[in-house]
Design a protein around this motif. Sequence first.
Motif, short mmCIF file in Angstrom:
data_model
loop_
_atom_site.label_atom_id
_atom_site.label_comp_id
_atom_site.label_asym_id
_atom_site.label_seq_id
_atom_site.Cartn_x
_atom_site.Cartn_y
_atom_site.Cartn_z
N ALA A 133 133.11 7.33 49.27
CA ALA A 133 132.40 7.97 48.16
C ALA A 133 133.17 9.20 47.67
CB ALA A 133 130.99 8.36 48.58
N ARG A 134 133.74 9.95 48.62
CA ARG A 134 134.50 11.16 48.28
C ARG A 134 135.65 10.86 47.32
NH1 ARG A 134 138.20 11.65 52.24
NH2 ARG A 134 139.59 10.86 50.66
N ALA A 135 136.29 9.71 47.50
CA ALA A 135 137.39 9.36 46.61
C ALA A 135 136.90 9.24 45.16
CB ALA A 135 138.05 8.05 47.07
N GLY A 136 135.65 8.84 44.98
CA GLY A 136 135.10 8.73 43.62
C GLY A 136 134.67 10.06 43.06
N SER A 137 134.00 10.86 43.89
CA SER A 137 133.51 12.18 43.48
C SER A 137 133.27 12.98 44.76
CB SER A 137 132.22 12.01 42.69
OG SER A 137 131.51 13.23 42.64
N GLY A 138 133.84 14.18 44.81
CA GLY A 138 133.77 14.96 46.05
C GLY A 138 132.34 15.16 46.54
N SER A 139 131.44 15.47 45.62
CA SER A 139 130.07 15.75 46.03
C SER A 139 129.33 14.48 46.46
CB SER A 139 129.31 16.44 44.91
OG SER A 139 129.41 15.70 43.71
N ALA A 140 129.81 13.30 46.05
CA ALA A 140 129.16 12.04 46.42
C ALA A 140 129.22 11.80 47.93
CB ALA A 140 129.80 10.86 45.69
N ALA A 141 130.25 12.35 48.57
CA ALA A 141 130.39 12.19 50.02
C ALA A 141 129.14 12.70 50.73
CB ALA A 141 131.62 12.94 50.50
N ARG A 142 128.49 13.71 50.13
CA ARG A 142 127.31 14.32 50.77
C ARG A 142 126.04 13.51 50.54
NH1 ARG A 142 129.35 19.55 48.00
NH2 ARG A 142 127.73 18.87 46.56
N SER A 143 125.94 12.78 49.42
CA SER A 143 124.71 12.03 49.12
C SER A 143 124.56 10.78 49.99
CB SER A 143 124.65 11.63 47.64
OG SER A 143 124.04 12.65 46.88
N ILE A 144 125.57 10.46 50.78
CA ILE A 144 125.42 9.35 51.74
C ILE A 144 124.32 9.70 52.75
CG2 ILE A 144 126.61 8.12 53.64
CD1 ILE A 144 127.53 7.25 50.80
N PHE A 145 124.16 11.00 53.01
CA PHE A 145 123.20 11.45 54.03
C PHE A 145 122.03 12.19 53.39
CE2 PHE A 145 127.45 11.37 56.01
CZ PHE A 145 127.22 10.40 56.96
N GLY A 146 120.92 12.22 54.08
CA GLY A 146 119.74 12.92 53.58
C GLY A 146 119.61 14.32 54.17
N GLY A 147 118.64 15.08 53.67
CA GLY A 147 118.34 16.40 54.20
C GLY A 147 119.48 17.39 53.98
N PHE A 148 119.79 18.16 55.02
CA PHE A 148 120.85 19.16 54.97
C PHE A 148 122.15 18.52 55.46
CE2 PHE A 148 116.85 21.21 55.24
CZ PHE A 148 116.96 22.39 54.52
N VAL A 149 123.21 18.68 54.69
CA VAL A 149 124.44 17.94 54.93
C VAL A 149 125.63 18.88 54.84
CG1 VAL A 149 125.89 16.04 54.08
CG2 VAL A 149 123.39 15.85 53.93
N GLU A 150 126.57 18.71 55.77
CA GLU A 150 127.81 19.49 55.67
C GLU A 150 128.98 18.58 55.32
OE1 GLU A 150 128.88 21.94 59.07
OE2 GLU A 150 130.89 22.30 58.24
N MET A 151 129.75 18.99 54.34
CA MET A 151 130.99 18.29 54.00
C MET A 151 132.15 19.03 54.65
SD MET A 151 132.55 15.94 52.18
CE MET A 151 134.33 15.67 52.04
N HIS A 152 132.95 18.29 55.42
CA HIS A 152 134.10 18.89 56.10
C HIS A 152 135.32 18.81 55.19
CE1 HIS A 152 131.53 18.70 59.61
NE2 HIS A 152 131.29 17.45 59.30
N ARG A 153 135.96 19.93 55.06
CA ARG A 153 137.17 19.99 54.23
C ARG A 153 138.27 19.10 54.83
NH1 ARG A 153 141.90 22.43 55.10
NH2 ARG A 153 142.90 23.42 53.31
N GLY A 154 138.37 19.15 56.14
CA GLY A 154 139.40 18.36 56.82
C GLY A 154 140.78 18.99 56.68
N VAL A 155 141.69 18.59 57.56
CA VAL A 155 143.07 19.08 57.49
C VAL A 155 144.08 17.94 57.41
CG1 VAL A 155 142.64 21.30 58.63
CG2 VAL A 155 143.17 19.28 60.02
#
Length: 333
Positions: A133-155
Motif C-alpha cells: 500500500a505504501r508504494a501507492g501512497s505513503g499514508s495508505a500503509a497506515r490504513s491497513i490497520f485500525g485504531g492507533f497506528v505507527e508507520m516506521h520510516r525504516g532504514v
Amino acid sequence: MQALAQAQPNIALVKYWGKRDARLNLPATGSLSITLESLWTRTRVVVEDSLEADTLSFDGRPARAAQTERVRRLLDDLRGRAGSRACARVETTNSFPMGAGLASSASGFAALVVAATEAFGLALDGAELSRIARAGSGSAARSIFGGFVEMHRGVAPDGRDAHASPLLAAEAWPLEVVIAITSTGEKEVGSTEGMTRTALTSPYYDAWVAGSDADIAAARDAVAARDFGALADVSEHSCLRMHALALSADPGIVYWNGATVEALRRVRDLRRSGSAVFFTIDAGPQLKAVCQPADAQRVADALRDIPGVVKVLRSGLGAGARLITPEPLRASA
Ligand code: PMV
C-alpha cells in the motif's frame, strides 16, 4: 476471481512529509495515525483473462490516466507475486470527497491492496500489505490497520522495514474526530509535489526530519498511557511544524483557507476553556478536531458555527482494511 474490500482513511497525528526515496515511495520520517470509522472507500477488483488492460473507475466514471497508472503499478507488483498476466477491472467508490485533504488516497490504496491480493489468489500478512500500500501512497500503509497506528520510516534501501504496525485497538481508547469541511474542491498542490518541492527548497527541511523521531516517541508514550493532553500537545506541534515547512517552500504552499484558521482558533479556545480537544490539518483546508466523546457535540456545534465551514462530519476510530462480503458497491454505510 474477484474480491471486495473496505478501508477507512486515517489521520496522521505525527505527520509524514518528505520522502527518502521517491521511486520506492519511502518516507523520510515515521508517522503516527488514527484510523477513522465512518468514512470509507470500497473497492472491487475483478481479475479476468479477457481484459486487455487494467481499468479503474470511481463511482462508475473512468479515472484519469495518471490515476490508472498508479493503480497499474501496484497491480503489476501483485501480478508478479501471483505469476499471473491477467488484467483487472477496479471499481471504487468513496463515501466522501476525493483529493480534498480527507485522505482518500490512504483508504483508496489500502482497499485496493486488500481486494487485489485476494483477487489474485495471494495470502499476505499485514506488514506486507502495508508495504505494498505504501508504494501507492505513503499514508495508505497506515490504513491497513485500525485504531492507533505507527508507520516506521525504516532504514533499508529496498524499503522492507518501511511499513506500519498497530499500536492500540480503536476500542481501547475510543476518541472521536470532528471534521470541519471548508472546501470540497481538489487541493491545488498534491502531497507528492508538495513534499518534493519542500525537500528541495525549504531551508527548514533537515530540521523537520531531525525532529520527527522525538515526536513519534512522545506520541507513542501518550497513546500507551492514554494521556490525552500529551497526545494533544505533540499532535498540534507536529501539524503546525508540517505546515510551517510547506509555507517555507519556494514557492510557498498554503493549504489553509480563512475558515481553516478560524476553526483552529476555535479549537484552541475550546481547549483553553476545558474541553478535551485538539486540531490537526493535512494537505488541504479541512480541520480535524480530535476529542474525547463527551466533548464531541460541543466541538461539532462550535465548528459548524464558523462562516466558511460547509459541512461537519463526525467519526469514531475504526478497523483496518478488510474484505467485505459482496453487496451493491454503492450502498451507503
Ligand atoms: O500519503 P500521501 O502521499 O497522501 O501523503 C500524506 C501527507 C499528509 O496527509 C499531509 C500527512 C500524513 O502523514 O498523512
